[in-house]
Design a protein around this motif. Sequence first.
Motif, PDB file in Angstrom:
ATOM      1  N   PHE A  74      35.835 -22.083  47.914  1.00  0.00           N
ATOM      2  CA  PHE A  74      36.080 -21.140  49.003  1.00  0.00           C
ATOM      3  C   PHE A  74      36.804 -19.866  48.571  1.00  0.00           C
ATOM      4  N   ALA A  75      37.519 -19.904  47.454  1.00  0.00           N
ATOM      5  CA  ALA A  75      38.245 -18.720  47.002  1.00  0.00           C
ATOM      6  C   ALA A  75      37.536 -17.999  45.862  1.00  0.00           C
ATOM      7  N   VAL A  76      37.050 -18.764  44.882  1.00  0.00           N
ATOM      8  CA  VAL A  76      36.434 -18.145  43.708  1.00  0.00           C
ATOM      9  C   VAL A  76      34.965 -17.821  43.956  1.00  0.00           C
ATOM     10  N   GLN A  77      34.191 -18.795  44.434  1.00  0.00           N
ATOM     11  CA  GLN A  77      32.758 -18.592  44.614  1.00  0.00           C
ATOM     12  C   GLN A  77      32.428 -17.821  45.895  1.00  0.00           C
ATOM     13  N   LEU A  78      32.897 -18.312  47.040  1.00  0.00           N
ATOM     14  CA  LEU A  78      32.569 -17.670  48.314  1.00  0.00           C
ATOM     15  C   LEU A  78      33.484 -16.495  48.651  1.00  0.00           C
ATOM     16  N   ARG A  79      34.684 -16.467  48.074  1.00  0.00           N
ATOM     17  CA  ARG A  79      35.652 -15.392  48.321  1.00  0.00           C
ATOM     18  C   ARG A  79      36.016 -15.267  49.803  1.00  0.00           C
ATOM     19  N   TRP A  80      36.071 -16.388  50.488  1.00  0.00           N
ATOM     20  CA  TRP A  80      36.454 -16.381  51.905  1.00  0.00           C
ATOM     21  C   TRP A  80      37.957 -16.455  52.088  1.00  0.00           C
ATOM     22  N   LEU A  81      38.643 -17.131  51.187  1.00  0.00           N
ATOM     23  CA  LEU A  81      40.064 -17.402  51.353  1.00  0.00           C
ATOM     24  C   LEU A  81      40.821 -17.078  50.071  1.00  0.00           C
ATOM     25  N   PRO A  82      42.113 -16.778  50.171  1.00  0.00           N
ATOM     26  CA  PRO A  82      42.905 -16.494  48.965  1.00  0.00           C
ATOM     27  C   PRO A  82      43.222 -17.767  48.192  1.00  0.00           C
ATOM     28  N   THR A  83      43.402 -17.619  46.889  1.00  0.00           N
ATOM     29  CA  THR A  83      43.756 -18.765  46.048  1.00  0.00           C
ATOM     30  C   THR A  83      45.219 -19.143  46.189  1.00  0.00           C
ATOM     31  N   SER A  84      46.056 -18.204  46.555  1.00  0.00           N
ATOM     32  CA  SER A  84      47.490 -18.461  46.700  1.00  0.00           C
ATOM     33  C   SER A  84      48.074 -17.423  47.641  1.00  0.00           C
ATOM     34  N   GLY A  85      49.374 -17.545  47.879  1.00  0.00           N
ATOM     35  CA  GLY A  85      50.047 -16.606  48.773  1.00  0.00           C
ATOM     36  C   GLY A  85      50.723 -17.333  49.914  1.00  0.00           C
ATOM     37  N   TYR A  86      51.508 -16.591  50.680  1.00  0.00           N
ATOM     38  CA  TYR A  86      52.268 -17.187  51.766  1.00  0.00           C
ATOM     39  C   TYR A  86      52.597 -16.118  52.799  1.00  0.00           C
ATOM     40  N   GLY A  87      52.435 -16.478  54.082  1.00  0.00           N
ATOM     41  CA  GLY A  87      52.815 -15.554  55.141  1.00  0.00           C
ATOM     42  C   GLY A  87      51.728 -15.287  56.158  1.00  0.00           C
ATOM     43  N   GLN A  88      50.454 -15.249  55.728  1.00  0.00           N
ATOM     44  CA  GLN A  88      49.348 -14.990  56.634  1.00  0.00           C
ATOM     45  C   GLN A  88      48.636 -16.300  56.975  1.00  0.00           C
ATOM     46  N   TRP A  89      47.910 -16.305  58.089  1.00  0.00           N
ATOM     47  CA  TRP A  89      47.263 -17.541  58.548  1.00  0.00           C
ATOM     48  C   TRP A  89      46.243 -18.058  57.544  1.00  0.00           C
ATOM     49  N   GLU A  90      45.522 -17.130  56.861  1.00  0.00           N
ATOM     50  CA  GLU A  90      44.502 -17.591  55.924  1.00  0.00           C
ATOM     51  C   GLU A  90      45.087 -18.292  54.702  1.00  0.00           C
ATOM     52  N   HIS A  91      46.367 -18.039  54.418  1.00  0.00           N
ATOM     53  CA  HIS A  91      47.007 -18.705  53.286  1.00  0.00           C
ATOM     54  C   HIS A  91      47.233 -20.199  53.547  1.00  0.00           C
ATOM     55  N   TYR A  92      47.227 -20.614  54.818  1.00  0.00           N
ATOM     56  CA  TYR A  92      47.506 -22.000  55.156  1.00  0.00           C
ATOM     57  C   TYR A  92      46.273 -22.896  55.058  1.00  0.00           C
ATOM     58  N   ILE A  93      45.091 -22.330  55.136  1.00  0.00           N
ATOM     59  CA  ILE A  93      43.894 -23.145  55.330  1.00  0.00           C
ATOM     60  C   ILE A  93      43.654 -24.110  54.177  1.00  0.00           C
ATOM     61  N   LEU A  94      43.553 -23.608  52.958  1.00  0.00           N
ATOM     62  CA  LEU A  94      43.246 -24.467  51.817  1.00  0.00           C
ATOM     63  C   LEU A  94      44.366 -25.472  51.518  1.00  0.00           C
ATOM     64  N   PRO A  95      45.631 -25.044  51.414  1.00  0.00           N
ATOM     65  CA  PRO A  95      46.679 -26.041  51.148  1.00  0.00           C
ATOM     66  C   PRO A  95      46.853 -27.042  52.275  1.00  0.00           C
ATOM     67  N   ALA A  96      46.708 -26.613  53.537  1.00  0.00           N
ATOM     68  CA  ALA A  96      46.848 -27.543  54.660  1.00  0.00           C
ATOM     69  C   ALA A  96      45.710 -28.563  54.666  1.00  0.00           C
ATOM     70  N   ALA A  97      44.490 -28.113  54.377  1.00  0.00           N
ATOM     71  CA  ALA A  97      43.357 -29.039  54.312  1.00  0.00           C
ATOM     72  C   ALA A  97      43.540 -30.037  53.174  1.00  0.00           C
ATOM     73  N   THR A  98      44.000 -29.550  52.036  1.00  0.00           N
ATOM     74  CA  THR A  98      44.236 -30.437  50.894  1.00  0.00           C
ATOM     75  C   THR A  98      45.341 -31.440  51.192  1.00  0.00           C
ATOM     76  N   LEU A  99      46.403 -30.966  51.787  1.00  0.00           N
ATOM     77  CA  LEU A  99      47.553 -31.815  52.084  1.00  0.00           C
ATOM     78  C   LEU A  99      47.242 -32.838  53.164  1.00  0.00           C
ATOM     79  N   GLY A 100      46.374 -32.456  54.104  1.00  0.00           N
ATOM     80  CA  GLY A 100      46.152 -33.306  55.267  1.00  0.00           C
ATOM     81  C   GLY A 100      45.005 -34.290  55.163  1.00  0.00           C
ATOM     82  N   LEU A 101      44.192 -34.231  54.098  1.00  0.00           N
ATOM     83  CA  LEU A 101      43.012 -35.084  54.055  1.00  0.00           C
ATOM     84  C   LEU A 101      43.376 -36.561  54.012  1.00  0.00           C
ATOM     85  N   PHE A 102      44.377 -36.927  53.225  1.00  0.00           N
ATOM     86  CA  PHE A 102      44.768 -38.342  53.140  1.00  0.00           C
ATOM     87  C   PHE A 102      45.245 -38.846  54.494  1.00  0.00           C
ATOM     88  N   THR A 103      46.070 -38.067  55.170  1.00  0.00           N
ATOM     89  CA  THR A 103      46.574 -38.466  56.485  1.00  0.00           C
ATOM     90  C   THR A 103      45.461 -38.466  57.523  1.00  0.00           C
TER      91      THR A 103
END
Length: 307
Positions: free
Chosen positions: A155-184
């Motif tokens: 989603f960040a490198v190939q599609l360029r839809w989302l940032p690879t890192s960063g903090y503060g904007q809503w789009e910065h939460y999508i990838l880490p939140a999805a990764t963090l929440g999959l197990f739960t």
Amino acid sequence: MLKLIATRITEALIALLLMSLVIFLLSRLTGDPVALMLGDGATEADRQALIAELGLDRSLPVQYLTFIGNALTGDFGRSLTASAEPSIDLVLSRLPASLSLAGVALVFTLVIGIVFGVFAAVMHNTPVDIAARLVALVGQSVPSFWLGIVLMYVFAVQLRWLPTSGYGQWEHYILPAATLGLFTLAAITRLVRASMLEALGSEYIKLARVKGLSEAVVVWKHALANSLIPVITFMGTFFAVMITGAVVVETVFAWPGIGRLAYESILARDFPVVQTVVLVITALFILANLLVDILYVIVDPRMRSRG
């Protein structure tokens, strides 16, 4: 209710004390911070002076009692690497980032997990049920660091839809939140599915259908209300998974939270910061479980008499 709260507070204090002892001992098995701070060009006199300054020349029991005494006054020591900044200030400055990420991930998993679990139970043994169980299986099997790298690449490198890192904007939460929440997400889906299957076969659901209530009301109001009790019971565990999993996820996505701070402090053998991070995380776990116990009593009045 008051007896339950008093018991839990007592258990919390004992758990904090034991955890402080464990992390105090383990942090001192990772290496010598004096060698790291001084470098190769330091003399033996420099080494001895720094050891005395840090209090490392005293016995371990004395060091631990000193640490506990200082902690009771709000002094958790100073970082050995971050310009001697108080370790509690470092942790508190990173805490909002971790709590916001865990909060977003928890809401994401609760909403999707409950929906998946309900549909899987209602459409039992259909392709929808199989797909939900497959998601649960994958979610509990895939390592979070691998998932984070894959999501970042797609989603960040190939599609360029989302940032690879960063903090503060809503789009910065999508990838880490999805990764963090999959197990739960997987755990919630399985819990809700199992509880819904049991509820849908119960007598009170049959009675609700006999009364002519719509299927939507039967499923989403009556059956789901009782099926959420196991989810509430494990909310403290889910929160713990979010915080502990953040160590890996925050490192992968360069998220400025306490998980990444713990990783950096362990590498630097920064004892005061490591101790403070673990104690703060432990306190968060205990507080979360205390709130869950109280909420459980509110949701299920039968628990009040068992106190």
